[in-house]
Write a protein that holds these residues in place. Structure first.
Motif, PDB file in Angstrom:
ATOM      1  N   GLN A 144       7.837   4.362  -4.342  1.00 22.42           N
ATOM      2  CA  GLN A 144       6.726   3.471  -4.694  1.00 22.42           C
ATOM      3  C   GLN A 144       7.102   2.013  -4.493  1.00 22.42           C
ATOM      4  O   GLN A 144       6.302   1.228  -3.984  1.00 22.42           O
ATOM      5  N   ALA A 145       8.318   1.627  -4.854  1.00 26.71           N
ATOM      6  CA  ALA A 145       8.762   0.241  -4.652  1.00 26.71           C
ATOM      7  C   ALA A 145       8.807  -0.093  -3.161  1.00 26.71           C
ATOM      8  O   ALA A 145       8.385  -1.176  -2.740  1.00 26.71           O
ATOM      9  N   ALA A 146       9.291   0.852  -2.341  1.00 27.78           N
ATOM     10  CA  ALA A 146       9.338   0.636  -0.891  1.00 27.78           C
ATOM     11  C   ALA A 146       7.924   0.539  -0.321  1.00 27.78           C
ATOM     12  O   ALA A 146       7.649  -0.297   0.545  1.00 27.78           O
ATOM     13  N   ALA A 147       7.019   1.379  -0.803  1.00 32.89           N
ATOM     14  CA  ALA A 147       5.634   1.343  -0.328  1.00 32.89           C
ATOM     15  C   ALA A 147       4.955   0.025  -0.709  1.00 32.89           C
ATOM     16  O   ALA A 147       4.177  -0.531   0.079  1.00 32.89           O
ATOM     17  N   ASN A 148       5.264  -0.491  -1.894  1.00 33.29           N
ATOM     18  CA  ASN A 148       4.690  -1.778  -2.314  1.00 33.29           C
ATOM     19  C   ASN A 148       5.179  -2.914  -1.421  1.00 33.29           C
ATOM     20  O   ASN A 148       4.420  -3.832  -1.103  1.00 33.29           O
ATOM     21  N   ILE A 149       6.448  -2.879  -1.017  1.00 30.07           N
ATOM     22  CA  ILE A 149       6.983  -3.903  -0.114  1.00 30.07           C
ATOM     23  C   ILE A 149       6.335  -3.765   1.264  1.00 30.07           C
ATOM     24  O   ILE A 149       5.916  -4.745   1.867  1.00 30.07           O
ATOM     25  N   ARG A 150       6.232  -2.536   1.757  1.00 31.54           N
ATOM     26  CA  ARG A 150       5.632  -2.305   3.080  1.00 31.54           C
ATOM     27  C   ARG A 150       4.185  -2.789   3.110  1.00 31.54           C
ATOM     28  O   ARG A 150       3.705  -3.305   4.113  1.00 31.54           O
ATOM     29  N   LYS A 151       3.489  -2.638   1.993  1.00 28.84           N
ATOM     30  CA  LYS A 151       2.080  -3.019   1.900  1.00 28.84           C
ATOM     31  C   LYS A 151       1.865  -4.532   2.030  1.00 28.84           C
ATOM     32  O   LYS A 151       0.768  -4.980   2.368  1.00 28.84           O
ATOM     33  N   LEU A 152       2.913  -5.332   1.786  1.00 28.26           N
ATOM     34  CA  LEU A 152       2.776  -6.790   1.893  1.00 28.26           C
ATOM     35  C   LEU A 152       2.349  -7.217   3.298  1.00 28.26           C
ATOM     36  O   LEU A 152       1.600  -8.171   3.467  1.00 28.26           O
ATOM     37  N   ARG A 153       2.877  -6.524   4.320  1.00 29.96           N
ATOM     38  CA  ARG A 153       2.497  -6.801   5.709  1.00 29.96           C
ATOM     39  C   ARG A 153       2.754  -5.511   6.486  1.00 29.96           C
ATOM     40  O   ARG A 153       3.821  -5.337   7.076  1.00 29.96           O
ATOM     41  N   ALA A 154       1.776  -4.604   6.441  1.00 31.25           N
ATOM     42  CA  ALA A 154       1.909  -3.321   7.132  1.00 31.25           C
ATOM     43  C   ALA A 154       2.005  -3.564   8.636  1.00 31.25           C
ATOM     44  O   ALA A 154       1.411  -4.510   9.150  1.00 31.25           O
ATOM     45  N   PRO A 155       2.753  -2.741   9.371  1.00 26.86           N
ATOM     46  CA  PRO A 155       2.917  -2.962  10.802  1.00 26.86           C
ATOM     47  C   PRO A 155       1.588  -2.841  11.541  1.00 26.86           C
ATOM     48  O   PRO A 155       0.809  -1.937  11.264  1.00 26.86           O
ATOM     49  N   GLU A 156       1.340  -3.763  12.465  1.00 27.66           N
ATOM     50  CA  GLU A 156       0.094  -3.714  13.222  1.00 27.66           C
ATOM     51  C   GLU A 156       0.332  -2.964  14.535  1.00 27.66           C
ATOM     52  O   GLU A 156       1.466  -2.915  15.028  1.00 27.66           O
ATOM     53  N   PRO A 157      -0.693  -2.344  15.115  1.00 27.91           N
ATOM     54  CA  PRO A 157      -0.495  -1.433  16.239  1.00 27.91           C
ATOM     55  C   PRO A 157      -0.327  -2.090  17.612  1.00 27.91           C
ATOM     56  O   PRO A 157      -0.024  -1.395  18.566  1.00 27.91           O
ATOM     57  N   TYR A 158      -0.524  -3.389  17.745  1.00 29.94           N
ATOM     58  CA  TYR A 158      -0.456  -4.016  19.059  1.00 29.94           C
ATOM     59  C   TYR A 158       0.945  -4.495  19.415  1.00 29.94           C
ATOM     60  O   TYR A 158       1.448  -4.236  20.488  1.00 29.94           O
ATOM     61  N   LYS A 159       1.586  -5.226  18.510  1.00 29.88           N
ATOM     62  CA  LYS A 159       2.951  -5.687  18.765  1.00 29.88           C
ATOM     63  C   LYS A 159       3.968  -5.039  17.826  1.00 29.88           C
ATOM     64  O   LYS A 159       5.167  -5.213  17.979  1.00 29.88           O
ATOM     65  N   GLY A 160       3.500  -4.343  16.809  1.00 32.45           N
ATOM     66  CA  GLY A 160       4.391  -3.672  15.872  1.00 32.45           C
ATOM     67  C   GLY A 160       4.969  -4.602  14.823  1.00 32.45           C
ATOM     68  O   GLY A 160       5.939  -4.264  14.165  1.00 32.45           O
ATOM     69  N   LYS A 161       4.368  -5.795  14.662  1.00 34.40           N
ATOM     70  CA  LYS A 161       4.883  -6.757  13.692  1.00 34.40           C
ATOM     71  C   LYS A 161       4.521  -6.332  12.268  1.00 34.40           C
ATOM     72  O   LYS A 161       3.439  -5.823  12.022  1.00 34.40           O
ATOM     73  N   GLY A 162       5.437  -6.563  11.351  1.00 28.17           N
ATOM     74  CA  GLY A 162       5.213  -6.245   9.950  1.00 28.17           C
ATOM     75  C   GLY A 162       6.450  -5.615   9.335  1.00 28.17           C
ATOM     76  O   GLY A 162       7.546  -5.685   9.878  1.00 28.17           O
ATOM     77  N   ILE A 163       6.254  -4.977   8.189  1.00 25.69           N
ATOM     78  CA  ILE A 163       7.353  -4.300   7.490  1.00 25.69           C
ATOM     79  C   ILE A 163       7.140  -2.804   7.676  1.00 25.69           C
ATOM     80  O   ILE A 163       6.077  -2.278   7.381  1.00 25.69           O
ATOM     81  N   LYS A 164       8.177  -2.104   8.172  1.00 23.22           N
ATOM     82  CA  LYS A 164       8.083  -0.672   8.395  1.00 23.22           C
ATOM     83  C   LYS A 164       9.320   0.016   7.838  1.00 23.22           C
ATOM     84  O   LYS A 164      10.342  -0.614   7.601  1.00 23.22           O
ATOM     85  N   TYR A 165       9.188   1.325   7.616  1.00 21.36           N
ATOM     86  CA  TYR A 165      10.347   2.102   7.214  1.00 21.36           C
ATOM     87  C   TYR A 165      11.312   2.167   8.393  1.00 21.36           C
ATOM     88  O   TYR A 165      10.896   2.154   9.550  1.00 21.36           O
TER      89      TYR A 165
END
Length: 179
Positions: A144-165
């Motif tokens: 849940q803590a990891a999911a909350n961090i990922r949710k801050l900036r989920a990866p976008e599908p065009y350039k892959g920018k964001g926070i991912k596992y």
């Protein structure tokens, strides 16, 4: 008839103490101690260096919880012995993280920084500015803590920018020119 998963014994590693009193299951290990209440109709016993869970055959709802109870006990034993880790990667130009006390301060392309403090029982580690490790002994809390961090900036599908596992694969879309 019992659950196929529920029938499997749970191995107790060296250094972990297990205590079962009625429906209360307690485990203590190098990472700490935790407890779980086993559902009614499911019984647990220690057999040498294994924990065996058995379900009453006559109750359908009990059989349904047999596998769940075994999975929860196995998760708890692993948590107090080794703990759980979720690794996250920060992808994007200018996207980074830095430690701020026990929490982490993220720069994710917004006009402001975002500070995340760890919940009770969770620790954050930053091997470098683009990698975050979430550690703890409770599997659900770590996830849940990891999911909350990922949710801050989920990866976008065009350039892959964001926070991912770290083990996540982002499916990319073609841009405007990709007809």
């Amino acid at each position: 008839m019992a659950s196929h998963i529920g029938k499997l014994p749970v191995a107790v590693p060296a250094g972990v103490e297990v205590n079962i009193e009625g429906q209360d299951f307690k485990a203590k290990g190098p990472q700490g101690s935790d407890s779980y209440t086993i559902p009614e109709g499911v019984t647990a016993r220690v057999d040498g260096s294994e924990i065996v869970l058995e379900a009453a055959d006559d109750l359908r709802p009990t059989r349904a919880k047999h596998g769940l109870a075994r999975a929860m006990v196995a998760s708890l034993v692993k948590g107090v012995h080794e703990g759980y880790v979720k690794n996250l990667e920060i992808v994007g130009t200018g996207y980074r993280a830095q430690m701020k006390g026990k929490g982490i301060e993220f720069s994710l392309g917004y006009s402001h920084t975002i500070t995340v403090n760890p919940p009770e029982g969770i620790t954050f580690e930053l091997p470098d500015a683009n990698h975050v490790s979430v550690k703890g002994m409770d599997k659900q809390q770590v996830g849940q803590a990891a999911a909350n961090i990922r949710k801050l900036r989920a990866p976008e599908p065009y350039k892959g920018k964001g926070i991912k596992y770290a083990d996540e694969h982002i499916i990319r879309k073609a841009g405007k020119a990709g007809k």
